[in-house]
Design an enzyme around this catalytic site. Structure first.
Site, PDB file in Angstrom:
ATOM      1  N   HIS A  82       0.838  -1.195   0.000  1.00 40.17           N
ATOM      2  CA  HIS A  82       0.000   0.000   0.000  1.00 40.17           C
ATOM      3  C   HIS A  82       0.873   1.244   0.000  1.00 40.17           C
ATOM      4  CE1 HIS A  82      -3.732   2.213   0.753  1.00 40.17           C
ATOM      5  NE2 HIS A  82      -2.929   3.060   1.381  1.00 40.17           N
ATOM      6  N   ASP A 161     -14.603   3.950   6.801  1.00 38.64           N
ATOM      7  CA  ASP A 161     -13.531   4.764   6.210  1.00 38.64           C
ATOM      8  C   ASP A 161     -14.067   5.638   5.081  1.00 38.64           C
ATOM      9  OD1 ASP A 161     -10.669   5.499   5.931  1.00 38.64           O
ATOM     10  OD2 ASP A 161     -10.970   4.656   3.942  1.00 38.64           O
ATOM     11  N   ARG A 168     -13.215  14.006   6.360  1.00 36.04           N
ATOM     12  CA  ARG A 168     -11.870  14.563   6.602  1.00 36.04           C
ATOM     13  C   ARG A 168     -11.442  15.460   5.452  1.00 36.04           C
ATOM     14  NH1 ARG A 168      -8.347   9.580   6.975  1.00 36.04           N
ATOM     15  NH2 ARG A 168      -6.625  11.062   7.093  1.00 36.04           N
ATOM     16  N   SER A 183      -7.091   4.679   8.899  1.00 34.69           N
ATOM     17  CA  SER A 183      -7.740   4.574   7.590  1.00 34.69           C
ATOM     18  C   SER A 183      -7.049   3.510   6.740  1.00 34.69           C
ATOM     19  CB  SER A 183      -7.679   5.951   6.910  1.00 34.69           C
ATOM     20  OG  SER A 183      -7.930   5.860   5.537  1.00 34.69           O
ATOM     21  N   LYS A 187      -8.302  -0.894   6.151  1.00 35.22           N
ATOM     22  CA  LYS A 187      -8.546  -1.483   4.830  1.00 35.22           C
ATOM     23  C   LYS A 187      -7.601  -2.663   4.587  1.00 35.22           C
ATOM     24  CE  LYS A 187      -8.327   2.731   3.267  1.00 35.22           C
ATOM     25  NZ  LYS A 187      -8.312   4.009   2.599  1.00 35.22           N
TER      26      LYS A 187
HETATM   27  N1  URA Z   1      -4.680   6.955   2.168  1.00 34.84           N
HETATM   28  C1  URA Z   1      -5.738   6.419   2.843  1.00 34.84           C
HETATM   29  O1  URA Z   1      -6.257   5.374   2.486  1.00 34.84           O
HETATM   30  N2  URA Z   1      -6.189   7.095   3.921  1.00 34.84           N
HETATM   31  C2  URA Z   1      -5.654   8.232   4.361  1.00 34.84           C
HETATM   32  O2  URA Z   1      -6.117   8.762   5.359  1.00 34.84           O
HETATM   33  C3  URA Z   1      -4.556   8.803   3.648  1.00 34.84           C
HETATM   34  C4  URA Z   1      -4.080   8.116   2.553  1.00 34.84           C
END
Ligand code: URA
Length: 433
Positions: A82, A161, A168, A183, A187
């Site tokens: 990621h 999220d 946000r 966040s 995931k």
């Molecule tokens: N990527 C994400 O998935 N969440 C965030 O808060 C920032 C970058």
């Protein structure tokens, strides 16, 4: 505690109990907690921060807000990577085929662009007919057959999220370490891979601007993963200039294919090899890091990773011929060369401005529901440390929207600073695994 008391406790800097964090997160997901209460809570977290125990509890509550992908029918070690978000970051398109070619299982869940940063799904959707909307069954079958699938998250994965991120984005609470960590990790945990490598971007084109904060974010995410029984590593990489030369969806797919064909810009190629090597090392534990690096390089140089990319495209109903003929990808109607107004050495590039210039051309979205121009973007010709003469090319803009070009050109020129000397930033700052 009642919602108002949870908000007040965080506002006053007190540590929250896991059950209160769970109550506010799950309450927001179901609609019992309102947008204005959640906004106040997020701002309190932004200002006061969260302990590791609180951040872990928030991550867990977010995972519990939806479904968890059951990947137990995939045989072998499942790995996931990621990136925290960057400009010109197309590593997934190269790293996933390398890893699958090296025998790992890669059920990769990707996202769309956020703000000035690009998203893998948008890049892949520039490939004619490529399908990113796979069901969990389809992902499992494809990964068992060819080793990899790259898909969007199903809507039932971490619904908290989606709601919280949207809030946000409009309440100036994106750049908070506990909020970013929860966040991302919620995931990753819900997608159930055994090994997770985080590419934490740092610099002017990232959500985190300096190394100490990048380190804090990395360590927080690794600790959350460890608490939840996952093997997590992080590589802190530079985002003070675009990665490679291409920024924008179809242009980035072309650059990824060049790289899979054995060419491509050296910084991008090196990062792909290094990320692949660390993931192979974390997953296999049998080879040294150097042997893993060699395996990743061989996979690129032999053309086997390119063949794997072709198989992924074909399995997801895209046109596999693009792997040998990139002119089949969307091409922009208008191109403009951006010329330097002075001579000197490029000492700084404001990378978020490069991302914003690409967005103005149509490569990104101002709002979630906006559509994008897959052909739009920028080829950056000069990077930090390069010498530029007056009237020499800095970059080339690509778009289908002629009226966007002047604004994008202005934005791009404002991103460059020329001086007499430059310190070229390293590609990789740290590896923690
Ligand atoms: N990527 C994400 O998935 N969440 C965030 O808060 C920032 C970058």
């Amino acid at each position: 505690m009642r919602t108002i008391n949870i908000i007040a406790a965080k506002r006053d800097g007190r540590e929250l109990a896991a059950e209160d964090i769970s109550r506010i997160i799950l309450g927001y997901t179901t609609g019992e907690v309102t947008d204005y209460q959640m906004s106040a809570f997020l701002m309190a977290v932004f200002i006061r921060g969260m302990s590791l125990a609180e951040t872990s509890a928030m991550t867990k509550a977010m995972v519990e807000s939806g479904a968890v992908l059951d990947l137990s029918r995939i045989t072998g070690t499942k790995v996931d990577k990621h990136s925290t978000g960057g400009v010109g970051d197309k590593t997934t398109l190269v790293v996933v085929p390398i890893l699958a070619n090296c025998g790992l299982k890669v059920p990769k869940m990707s996202g769309r662009g956020l703000g000035f940063t690009g998203g893998t799904l948008d890049k892949l959707e520039s490939i004619p007919d490529f399908n990113t909307a796979l069901t969990p069954e389809e992902i499992i079958e494809q990964v068992n057959n060819i080793g990899a699938a790259i898909a969007g998250q199903t809507h039932d994965i971490v619904p908290a999220d989606k709601k919280i991120y949207a809030l946000r984005d409009v309440t100036a609470t994106v750049e908070s370490i506990p909020l970013i960590a929860a966040s991302i990790m919620s995931k990753k945990i819900a997608c159930s891979s055994d090994v997770i490598l985080l590419d934490v971007k740092v610099g002017s084109g990232a959500f985190v601007g300096d190394l100490p904060r990048a380190r804090e974010l990395s360590e927080t995410m690794i600790a959350i993963g460890t608490n939840l029984d996952r093997r997590v590593g992080a590589v802190i990489t530079d985002m003070n200039q675009p990665l490679g030369n291409a920024v924008g969806n179809s242009l980035e797919v072309i650059e990824a294919i060049d790289t899979l064909q054995g060419g491509g810009p050296s910084d991008f190629r090196e990062l792909c090899v290094e990320l692949s090597a660390v993931m192979l090392y974390m997953a296999e534990q049998l080879m040294s890091l150097n042997e893993c690096r060699l395996a990743a390089k061989t996979s690129l140089e032999s053309g086997k990773a390119l063949e794997k990319f072709r198989q992924i495209i074909a399995a997801q109903r895209g046109d596999p011929d693009i792997a040998s003929n990139t002119s089949l990808l969307p091409q922009a109607k208008y191109c403009r060369e951006v010329m330097s107004e002075e001579s000197g050495i490029v000492s700084e590039i404001n990378c978020s401005r490069v991302g914003q210039a690409a967005s103005i051309l149509g490569a990104g979205r101002a709002r979630k529901e906006d559509s994008i121009d897959h052909a739009a973007g920028i080829i950056v010709r000069k990077k930090i440390g390069d010498r530029v003469e007056k009237s020499e090319q800095l970059a080339i803009l690509h778009t289908n929207n002629k009226s966007s070009i002047s604004e994008a050109e202005k934005m791009l020129k404002s991103a460059y600073i020329l001086s007499n000397a430059a310190a070229v930033p390293p590609l990789i700052y740290e590896k923690i695994y």
